[in-house]
Design a protein around this motif. Structure first.
Motif, mmCIF file in Angstrom:
data_model
loop_
_atom_site.group_PDB
_atom_site.id
_atom_site.type_symbol
_atom_site.label_atom_id
_atom_site.label_comp_id
_atom_site.label_asym_id
_atom_site.label_seq_id
_atom_site.Cartn_x
_atom_site.Cartn_y
_atom_site.Cartn_z
ATOM 1 N N ASP A 25 0.835 -1.211 0.000
ATOM 2 C CA ASP A 25 0.000 0.000 0.000
ATOM 3 C C ASP A 25 0.871 1.264 0.000
ATOM 4 O O ASP A 25 2.075 1.204 0.244
ATOM 5 N N ALA A 26 0.215 2.406 -0.255
ATOM 6 C CA ALA A 26 0.919 3.700 -0.259
ATOM 7 C C ALA A 26 0.365 4.593 0.849
ATOM 8 O O ALA A 26 -0.853 4.658 1.053
ATOM 9 N N VAL A 27 1.264 5.264 1.572
ATOM 10 C CA VAL A 27 0.852 6.096 2.717
ATOM 11 C C VAL A 27 1.607 7.427 2.733
ATOM 12 O O VAL A 27 2.696 7.537 2.150
ATOM 13 N N ILE A 28 1.023 8.391 3.424
ATOM 14 C CA ILE A 28 1.713 9.671 3.673
ATOM 15 C C ILE A 28 1.674 9.949 5.167
ATOM 16 O O ILE A 28 0.597 9.918 5.772
ATOM 17 N N ASP A 29 2.833 10.233 5.759
ATOM 18 C CA ASP A 29 2.879 10.754 7.124
ATOM 19 C C ASP A 29 3.144 12.250 6.985
ATOM 20 O O ASP A 29 4.241 12.651 6.587
ATOM 21 N N CYS A 30 2.146 13.057 7.318
ATOM 22 C CA CYS A 30 2.257 14.511 7.098
ATOM 23 C C CYS A 30 3.014 15.234 8.191
ATOM 24 O O CYS A 30 3.283 16.437 8.067
ATOM 25 N N THR A 31 3.339 14.557 9.285
ATOM 26 C CA THR A 31 4.092 15.164 10.398
ATOM 27 C C THR A 31 5.067 14.113 10.941
ATOM 28 O O THR A 31 4.768 13.432 11.916
ATOM 29 N N LEU A 32 6.231 14.011 10.337
ATOM 30 C CA LEU A 32 7.157 12.910 10.656
ATOM 31 C C LEU A 32 7.647 12.889 12.098
ATOM 32 O O LEU A 32 7.757 11.824 12.697
ATOM 33 N N GLY A 33 7.988 14.050 12.643
ATOM 34 C CA GLY A 33 8.504 14.112 14.019
ATOM 35 C C GLY A 33 9.667 13.156 14.219
ATOM 36 O O GLY A 33 10.634 13.140 13.458
ATOM 37 N N ASN A 86 2.026 21.635 1.005
ATOM 38 C CA ASN A 86 2.520 21.451 -0.373
ATOM 39 C C ASN A 86 2.516 19.987 -0.796
ATOM 40 O O ASN A 86 3.214 19.609 -1.740
ATOM 41 N N VAL A 87 1.742 19.171 -0.100
ATOM 42 C CA VAL A 87 1.742 17.727 -0.361
ATOM 43 C C VAL A 87 1.499 17.395 -1.840
ATOM 44 O O VAL A 87 2.090 16.469 -2.385
ATOM 45 N N ASP A 88 0.660 18.184 -2.472
ATOM 46 C CA ASP A 88 0.314 17.896 -3.881
ATOM 47 C C ASP A 88 1.485 18.139 -4.846
ATOM 48 O O ASP A 88 1.484 17.606 -5.952
ATOM 49 N N LEU A 89 2.463 18.919 -4.403
ATOM 50 C CA LEU A 89 3.622 19.173 -5.276
ATOM 51 C C LEU A 89 4.557 17.960 -5.313
ATOM 52 O O LEU A 89 5.350 17.807 -6.236
ATOM 53 N N HIS A 90 4.462 17.111 -4.297
ATOM 54 C CA HIS A 90 5.417 15.998 -4.157
ATOM 55 C C HIS A 90 4.793 14.613 -4.351
ATOM 56 O O HIS A 90 5.508 13.667 -4.640
ATOM 57 N N VAL A 91 3.499 14.505 -4.115
ATOM 58 C CA VAL A 91 2.846 13.190 -4.208
ATOM 59 C C VAL A 91 1.938 13.196 -5.435
ATOM 60 O O VAL A 91 1.014 14.008 -5.528
ATOM 61 N N LYS A 92 2.227 12.294 -6.351
ATOM 62 C CA LYS A 92 1.493 12.288 -7.630
ATOM 63 C C LYS A 92 0.679 11.013 -7.803
ATOM 64 O O LYS A 92 0.325 10.655 -8.922
ATOM 65 N N GLU A 93 0.431 10.294 -6.715
ATOM 66 C CA GLU A 93 -0.394 9.084 -6.810
ATOM 67 C C GLU A 93 -1.410 9.114 -5.667
ATOM 68 O O GLU A 93 -1.219 9.807 -4.671
ATOM 69 N N LYS A 94 -2.473 8.336 -5.810
ATOM 70 C CA LYS A 94 -3.453 8.249 -4.725
ATOM 71 C C LYS A 94 -2.933 7.267 -3.669
ATOM 72 O O LYS A 94 -2.239 6.296 -4.004
ATOM 73 N N VAL A 95 -3.258 7.538 -2.420
ATOM 74 C CA VAL A 95 -2.712 6.726 -1.324
ATOM 75 C C VAL A 95 -3.832 6.129 -0.463
ATOM 76 O O VAL A 95 -4.982 6.567 -0.528
ATOM 77 N N ASP A 96 -3.457 5.132 0.342
ATOM 78 C CA ASP A 96 -4.429 4.390 1.159
ATOM 79 C C ASP A 96 -4.669 5.029 2.528
ATOM 80 O O ASP A 96 -5.790 5.022 3.031
ATOM 81 N N VAL A 97 -3.591 5.552 3.124
ATOM 82 C CA VAL A 97 -3.687 6.115 4.480
ATOM 83 C C VAL A 97 -2.816 7.366 4.574
ATOM 84 O O VAL A 97 -1.725 7.430 3.986
ATOM 85 N N ILE A 98 -3.324 8.358 5.308
ATOM 86 C CA ILE A 98 -2.561 9.586 5.573
ATOM 87 C C ILE A 98 -2.655 9.866 7.073
ATOM 88 O O ILE A 98 -3.741 9.732 7.656
ATOM 89 N N THR A 99 -1.533 10.226 7.695
ATOM 90 C CA THR A 99 -1.575 10.541 9.131
ATOM 91 C C THR A 99 -1.092 11.970 9.405
ATOM 92 O O THR A 99 -0.208 12.486 8.705
#
Ligand SMILES: C[S@@+](CC[C@H](N)C(=O)[O-])C[C@H]1O[C@@H](n2cnc3c(N)ncnc32)[C@H](O)[C@@H]1O
Length: 192
Positions: A25-33, A86-99
């Motif tokens: 699957d594909a995921v985005i963590d929007c706040t890595l910490g 700016n997530v849309d500038l870097h991610v060009k595919e649809k993902v399953d989970v975002i945190t």
């Protein structure tokens, strides 16, 4: 019986992520910490799964990178030093989970915190980037004034999201002292 503890918002969210995510699957963590959430998701999606991560602090990118490498994860990882708006500038595919795990970097500079204005901009883009039936998990920290304000502002925004497009659930522990962390889970329910 498992040793799962139902005592923290992060634990509850992790159960949902585990239920939802599969190998590849594909995921985005929007706040890595410190990279705990990113590593947890990478373990679930495996070496083949694509992990995107965002943070505005170099320290967070470095800590996450080391944490992933220590566990042998070195493929399909893109850690980006930029604001999540700016997530849309870097991610060009649809993902399953975002945190999103709001607030400041634990052990880091407490003056660098998430702001609802940019978080809302990011969420609007994430709504589009999410696959149908994918989820966005949000963790809030209302134990301090700024965190409480952020929760209220995000709540005001999310309460008006079209229920035909997204289901939005809000969870909190009602008998714990000092306003413990709360969570929200957003699931995309229609094509949009
Ligand atoms: C509570 S920490 C995240 C915890 C993390 N998920 C973990 O597992 O350790 C919040 C992080 O959000 C980052 N942050 C603040 N504003 C941001 C923004 N506009 N875009 C991306 N990250 C941001 C901070 O630098 C901080 O590292």
């Amino acid at each position: 019986m498992s040793d799962f503890m139902f005592n923290r918002s992060t634990n509850v969210v992790r159960i949902l992520l585990k239920e939802k995510l599969q190998n590849g699957d594909a995921v985005i963590d929007c706040t890595l910490g410190n990279g705990h959430d990113a590593l947890y998701m990478k373990e679930l999606i495996g070496q083949e799964g694509q992990l995107y991560g965002f943070d505005v602090q170099t320290a967070a990118i470095e800590k996450t990178s080391v944490k992933l490498a220590d566990q042998g994860y070195d493929e399909n990882i893109k850690l980006i030093l930029d604001s999540h708006e700016n997530v849309d500038l870097h991610v060009k595919e649809k993902v399953d989970v975002i945190t999103f795990n709001f607030g400041y970097l634990p052990g880091g500079d407490k003056s660098i915190v998430t702001k609802s204005e940019s978080s809302i901009k990011a969420l609007e883009k994430c709504f589009y980037l999410l696959k149908d039936y994918g989820i966005i998990a949000l963790i809030f920290y209302p134990g301090h004034e700024e965190g409480k304000k952020e929760l209220m502002e995000m709540m005001a925004y999310l309460q008006n999201i079209d229920q035909k497009k997204f289901d939005i659930h809000h969870g909190r522990f009602i008998n714990q002292a000092n306003n413990p962390p709360e969570y929200m889970v957003i699931q995309k329910r229609t094509r949009s």
